[in-house]
Write an enzyme that holds these catalytic residues in place. Structure first.
Site, PDB file in Angstrom:
ATOM      1  N   ASP A  80     -14.591  18.797   4.074  1.00 54.04           N
ATOM      2  CA  ASP A  80     -14.602  19.627   2.865  1.00 54.04           C
ATOM      3  C   ASP A  80     -13.507  19.163   1.908  1.00 54.04           C
ATOM      4  O   ASP A  80     -12.401  18.840   2.344  1.00 54.04           O
ATOM      5  CB  ASP A  80     -14.386  21.109   3.210  1.00 54.04           C
ATOM      6  CG  ASP A  80     -14.764  21.992   2.040  1.00 54.04           C
ATOM      7  OD1 ASP A  80     -15.970  22.196   1.822  1.00 54.04           O
ATOM      8  OD2 ASP A  80     -13.863  22.445   1.304  1.00 54.04           O
TER       9      ASP A  80
HETATM   10  C1  TTP Z   1     -12.527  15.484  -6.695  1.00 54.78           C
HETATM   11  C2  TTP Z   1     -13.841  14.845  -6.334  1.00 54.78           C
HETATM   12  C3  TTP Z   1     -14.770  15.478  -5.506  1.00 54.78           C
HETATM   13  N1  TTP Z   1     -15.951  14.887  -5.200  1.00 54.78           N
HETATM   14  C4  TTP Z   1     -16.948  15.547  -4.337  1.00 54.78           C
HETATM   15  C5  TTP Z   1     -16.768  15.279  -2.836  1.00 54.78           C
HETATM   16  C6  TTP Z   1     -17.598  16.386  -2.212  1.00 54.78           C
HETATM   17  O1  TTP Z   1     -18.933  15.888  -2.033  1.00 54.78           O
HETATM   18  C7  TTP Z   1     -17.617  17.491  -3.276  1.00 54.78           C
HETATM   19  C8  TTP Z   1     -16.931  18.754  -2.797  1.00 54.78           C
HETATM   20  O2  TTP Z   1     -17.842  19.541  -2.106  1.00 54.78           O
HETATM   21  P1  TTP Z   1     -17.833  19.756  -0.522  1.00 54.78           P
HETATM   22  O3  TTP Z   1     -18.193  21.173  -0.275  1.00 54.78           O
HETATM   23  O4  TTP Z   1     -16.564  19.246   0.075  1.00 54.78           O
HETATM   24  O5  TTP Z   1     -18.996  18.803  -0.002  1.00 54.78           O
HETATM   25  P2  TTP Z   1     -20.546  18.780  -0.346  1.00 54.78           P
HETATM   26  O6  TTP Z   1     -21.092  20.155  -0.531  1.00 54.78           O
HETATM   27  O7  TTP Z   1     -20.765  17.784  -1.456  1.00 54.78           O
HETATM   28  O8  TTP Z   1     -21.149  18.116   0.963  1.00 54.78           O
HETATM   29  P3  TTP Z   1     -21.204  18.736   2.469  1.00 54.78           P
HETATM   30  O9  TTP Z   1     -20.631  20.126   2.458  1.00 54.78           O
HETATM   31  O10 TTP Z   1     -22.679  18.737   2.790  1.00 54.78           O
HETATM   32  O11 TTP Z   1     -20.429  17.777   3.307  1.00 54.78           O
HETATM   33  O12 TTP Z   1     -16.902  16.961  -4.416  1.00 54.78           O
HETATM   34  C9  TTP Z   1     -16.271  13.620  -5.698  1.00 54.78           C
HETATM   35  O13 TTP Z   1     -17.349  13.085  -5.423  1.00 54.78           O
HETATM   36  N2  TTP Z   1     -15.362  12.973  -6.498  1.00 54.78           N
HETATM   37  C10 TTP Z   1     -14.162  13.521  -6.857  1.00 54.78           C
HETATM   38  O14 TTP Z   1     -13.374  12.879  -7.593  1.00 54.78           O
END
Ligand code: TTP
EC number: 3.6.1.9
Length: 227
Positions: A80
């Site tokens: 997360d």
């Molecule tokens: C800060 C930042 C976050 N993110 C993304 C990463 C995570 O996928 C998302 C945060 O949400 P999460 O809830 O961590 O993940 P998710 O819902 O995408 O996937 P899952 O729960 O199924 O594993 O933000 C980027 O892609 N680039 C960035 O610079």
């Protein structure tokens, strides 16, 4: 040892693929709403644990998901990512709408925030199948080991104008990303400096995740660390 990446995030899939590990994936869908006054640490630890429980639930139900090729024991990886403002208390999650994104960005503008990614490795073993009824084939998964890391990266943003925020929201990129930006995409233009792991910001601190897997498998896996 087999690995199941319990994540629907394409970024996490791509990052783990770079390590040339064999793994299968599973999407977990949970409620990611922070509780009132929940600290960043409590929130992120709750998220990775809840995602792991949801994955165990899905893998137990053979009518929903078929992972027959998994060899017991195996590892479920959940992760997360959140932003944390410089007050150390405010959690930045995915924006629910344009206003929510603007309110986060106004506080990140010309300021430093942190990106935290927690990774939980849950090692489970398959217990003998319990036949409830022919229509409900179920298998039982037992947790035998569980470890978690949280990696933090400092990110500095340039001053943001209303026009920049409006254009960025319209690009569609912010909607599924913590803090409403993607450092790997157009959001890179807003980042003046980072201090710490880049892959951590994208959603999976690769070197640290590989170290966690290696520790859990007692070094038995030959992991190519590409970094
Ligand atoms: C800060 C930042 C976050 N993110 C993304 C990463 C995570 O996928 C998302 C945060 O949400 P999460 O809830 O961590 O993940 P998710 O819902 O995408 O996937 P899952 O729960 O199924 O594993 O933000 C980027 O892609 N680039 C960035 O610079």
């Amino acid at each position: 040892m087999d690995i199941v990446l319990a994540s629907g995030s394409p970024r996490r899939h791509e990052l783990l693929e770079r390590a040339q590990l064999n793994f299968t994936t599973l999407s977990v869908d949970i409620d990611e709403t922070p509780l009132d006054n929940e600290s960043p640490t409590d929130y992120i630890e709750r998220m990775v644990a809840t995602k792991a429980n949801a994955a165990i639930q899905q893998l137990s139900d053979t009518s929903q998901v078929n992972h027959d090729s998994l060899t017991s024991p195996f590892i479920i990886l959940t992760s997360d990512t959140i932003g944390v403002l410089s007050d150390g208390k405010t959690v930045l999650v995915k924006p629910v709408d344009r206003e929510h994104a603007y309110s986060m960005w106004q506080r990140m503008s010309d300021n430093v925030h942190e990106v935290w990614t927690a990774v939980q490795a849950t090692q489970v073993q398959l217990l003998p199948k319990v036949e409830q009824s022919p229509s409900e084939p179920t298998r039982c998964l037992q947790i035998i080991n569980q470890q978690r890391i949280t990696e933090r990266t400092e990110v500095a943003f340039i001053p943001l104008t209303t026009q920049m925020m409006s254009d960025y929201w319209d690009s569609g990129e912010p909607v599924d990303k913590a803090g409403g930006y993607g450092i790997q995409g157009l959001g890179a233009a807003w980042v003046s400096r980072i201090n710490g792991s880049y892959t951590n910001v994208v959603g999976l601190p690769l070197a640290q995740t590989l170290a966690l897997i290696k520790e859990m498998t007692e070094g038995s896996m030959d992991i190519v660390n590409p970094l």
